[in-house]
Design a protein around this motif. Structure first.
Motif, PDB file in Angstrom:
ATOM      1  N   MET A   1       0.838  -1.188   0.000  1.00 18.81           N
ATOM      2  CA  MET A   1       0.000   0.000   0.000  1.00 18.81           C
ATOM      3  C   MET A   1       0.879   1.246   0.000  1.00 18.81           C
ATOM      4  SD  MET A   1      -3.182  -0.821   2.534  1.00 18.81           S
ATOM      5  CE  MET A   1      -2.570  -2.125   3.581  1.00 18.81           C
ATOM      6  N   SER A   2       0.486   2.217  -0.771  1.00 20.05           N
ATOM      7  CA  SER A   2       1.269   3.437  -0.848  1.00 20.05           C
ATOM      8  C   SER A   2       0.703   4.498   0.094  1.00 20.05           C
ATOM      9  CB  SER A   2       1.296   3.952  -2.290  1.00 20.05           C
ATOM     10  OG  SER A   2      -0.014   4.168  -2.761  1.00 20.05           O
ATOM     11  N   THR A   3       1.555   5.447   0.434  1.00 18.73           N
ATOM     12  CA  THR A   3       1.161   6.504   1.355  1.00 18.73           C
ATOM     13  C   THR A   3       1.612   7.862   0.821  1.00 18.73           C
ATOM     14  OG1 THR A   3       3.195   6.315   2.637  1.00 18.73           O
ATOM     15  CG2 THR A   3       1.323   4.985   3.364  1.00 18.73           C
ATOM     16  N   ALA A   4       0.994   8.904   1.335  1.00 14.68           N
ATOM     17  CA  ALA A   4       1.378  10.271   1.002  1.00 14.68           C
ATOM     18  C   ALA A   4       1.150  11.129   2.238  1.00 14.68           C
ATOM     19  CB  ALA A   4       0.554  10.798  -0.167  1.00 14.68           C
ATOM     20  N   LYS A  75      -5.803   1.967   0.419  1.00 16.98           N
ATOM     21  CA  LYS A  75      -6.215   0.655   0.885  1.00 16.98           C
ATOM     22  C   LYS A  75      -6.356  -0.294  -0.307  1.00 16.98           C
ATOM     23  CE  LYS A  75      -9.938   2.084   3.035  1.00 16.98           C
ATOM     24  NZ  LYS A  75     -11.081   2.221   3.951  1.00 16.98           N
ATOM     25  N   ALA A  76      -6.326  -1.591  -0.046  1.00 17.73           N
ATOM     26  CA  ALA A  76      -6.449  -2.595  -1.109  1.00 17.73           C
ATOM     27  C   ALA A  76      -7.748  -2.410  -1.895  1.00 17.73           C
ATOM     28  CB  ALA A  76      -6.373  -3.997  -0.511  1.00 17.73           C
ATOM     29  N   GLY A  78      -8.974   0.290  -2.859  1.00 16.65           N
ATOM     30  CA  GLY A  78      -8.909   1.482  -3.696  1.00 16.65           C
ATOM     31  C   GLY A  78      -9.261   2.745  -2.939  1.00 16.65           C
ATOM     32  N   GLY A  79      -9.820   2.596  -1.757  1.00 15.60           N
ATOM     33  CA  GLY A  79     -10.145   3.748  -0.928  1.00 15.60           C
ATOM     34  C   GLY A  79      -8.907   4.328  -0.272  1.00 15.60           C
ATOM     35  N   ILE A  80      -9.112   5.410   0.432  1.00 15.34           N
ATOM     36  CA  ILE A  80      -8.028   6.120   1.114  1.00 15.34           C
ATOM     37  C   ILE A  80      -8.374   6.234   2.598  1.00 15.34           C
ATOM     38  CG2 ILE A  80      -6.783   8.321   1.307  1.00 15.34           C
ATOM     39  CD1 ILE A  80      -6.302   7.036  -1.367  1.00 15.34           C
ATOM     40  N   ALA A  81      -7.467   5.794   3.461  1.00 21.41           N
ATOM     41  CA  ALA A  81      -7.585   6.046   4.895  1.00 21.41           C
ATOM     42  C   ALA A  81      -6.756   7.297   5.185  1.00 21.41           C
ATOM     43  CB  ALA A  81      -7.060   4.861   5.692  1.00 21.41           C
ATOM     44  N   PHE A  82      -7.267   8.179   6.027  1.00 16.74           N
ATOM     45  CA  PHE A  82      -6.506   9.386   6.346  1.00 16.74           C
ATOM     46  C   PHE A  82      -6.492   9.645   7.844  1.00 16.74           C
ATOM     47  CE2 PHE A  82     -10.795  11.046   5.951  1.00 16.74           C
ATOM     48  CZ  PHE A  82     -10.881  11.972   6.978  1.00 16.74           C
ATOM     49  N   GLY A  94     -10.350   9.096   9.138  1.00 13.83           N
ATOM     50  CA  GLY A  94     -11.492   8.648   8.378  1.00 13.83           C
ATOM     51  C   GLY A  94     -11.085   7.918   7.124  1.00 13.83           C
ATOM     52  N   SER A  95     -12.070   7.735   6.252  1.00 11.26           N
ATOM     53  CA  SER A  95     -11.799   7.074   4.984  1.00 11.26           C
ATOM     54  C   SER A  95     -12.553   7.758   3.859  1.00 11.26           C
ATOM     55  CB  SER A  95     -12.169   5.588   5.049  1.00 11.26           C
ATOM     56  OG  SER A  95     -13.552   5.436   5.221  1.00 11.26           O
ATOM     57  N   LEU A  96     -11.969   7.694   2.677  1.00 10.20           N
ATOM     58  CA  LEU A  96     -12.517   8.316   1.479  1.00 10.20           C
ATOM     59  C   LEU A  96     -12.604   7.278   0.367  1.00 10.20           C
ATOM     60  CD1 LEU A  96     -10.137  11.424   1.439  1.00 10.20           C
ATOM     61  CD2 LEU A  96     -12.450  11.340   2.391  1.00 10.20           C
ATOM     62  N   THR A  97     -13.620   7.413  -0.463  1.00  8.52           N
ATOM     63  CA  THR A  97     -13.740   6.565  -1.635  1.00  8.52           C
ATOM     64  C   THR A  97     -13.675   7.481  -2.861  1.00  8.52           C
ATOM     65  OG1 THR A  97     -15.161   5.042  -0.444  1.00  8.52           O
ATOM     66  CG2 THR A  97     -15.208   4.914  -2.842  1.00  8.52           C
ATOM     67  N   PRO A  98     -12.709   7.217  -3.760  1.00  8.77           N
ATOM     68  CA  PRO A  98     -12.593   8.083  -4.941  1.00  8.77           C
ATOM     69  C   PRO A  98     -13.764   7.872  -5.889  1.00  8.77           C
ATOM     70  CG  PRO A  98     -11.007   6.283  -5.060  1.00  8.77           C
ATOM     71  CD  PRO A  98     -11.687   6.183  -3.737  1.00  8.77           C
ATOM     72  N   PRO A  99     -13.988   8.841  -6.774  1.00  6.95           N
ATOM     73  CA  PRO A  99     -15.085   8.688  -7.743  1.00  6.95           C
ATOM     74  C   PRO A  99     -14.811   7.506  -8.664  1.00  6.95           C
ATOM     75  CG  PRO A  99     -13.734  10.612  -8.260  1.00  6.95           C
ATOM     76  CD  PRO A  99     -13.254  10.073  -6.946  1.00  6.95           C
ATOM     77  N   ALA A 100     -15.878   6.874  -9.124  1.00  7.09           N
ATOM     78  CA  ALA A 100     -15.742   5.750 -10.049  1.00  7.09           C
ATOM     79  C   ALA A 100     -15.135   6.251 -11.364  1.00  7.09           C
ATOM     80  CB  ALA A 100     -17.096   5.120 -10.299  1.00  7.09           C
ATOM     81  N   ALA A 101     -14.289   5.415 -11.929  1.00  7.04           N
ATOM     82  CA  ALA A 101     -13.623   5.816 -13.182  1.00  7.04           C
ATOM     83  C   ALA A 101     -14.574   5.728 -14.356  1.00  7.04           C
ATOM     84  CB  ALA A 101     -12.427   4.897 -13.426  1.00  7.04           C
TER      85      ALA A 101
END
Length: 101
Positions: A1-4, A75-76, A78-82, A94-101
């Motif tokens: 998993m990558s981080t920023a 996250k695996a 595709g979402g983002i934990a922050f 929290g967590s974020l879900t990116p828009p569907a492609a």
């Protein structure tokens, strides 16, 4: 998993302080969520629209001029934990879900 990681200093003249709360300004949670979404969008190269908030916890108030550190982890699913920190103090998560492609 990558981080920023991102650093953001809350502007002392942020427009949200006008009504939240007079005499004792506090950064509204929606402003923290907005910054998390903006950083996630920059990181993933996606526009900061149509993101979904999976969950959010606000742990400590933030005032004008504070420097915040946003840590994002993909996250695996595709979402983002922050997480958001102010020095050693936990501010939000929290967590974020990116828009569907």
């Amino acid at each position: 998993m990558s981080t920023a990681e991102y650093r953001w200093t809350v502007p002392v003249d942020h427009p949200a302080f006008a009504g939240h709360f007079p005499g004792q300004p506090i950064v509204p949670g929606v402003v923290l969520l907005d910054q998390a979404v903006l950083f996630a969008g920059q990181w993933l190269g996606q526009p900061a629209i149509a993101w979904q908030i999976g969950n959010a916890k606000f742990l400590s108030p933030v005032g004008p001029g504070e420097t915040l550190f946003f840590a994002l982890q993909r996250k695996a699913s595709g979402g983002i934990a922050f997480t958001v920190q102010a020095a050693e103090r936990a501010v939000a998560s929290g967590s974020l879900t990116p828009p569907a492609a």
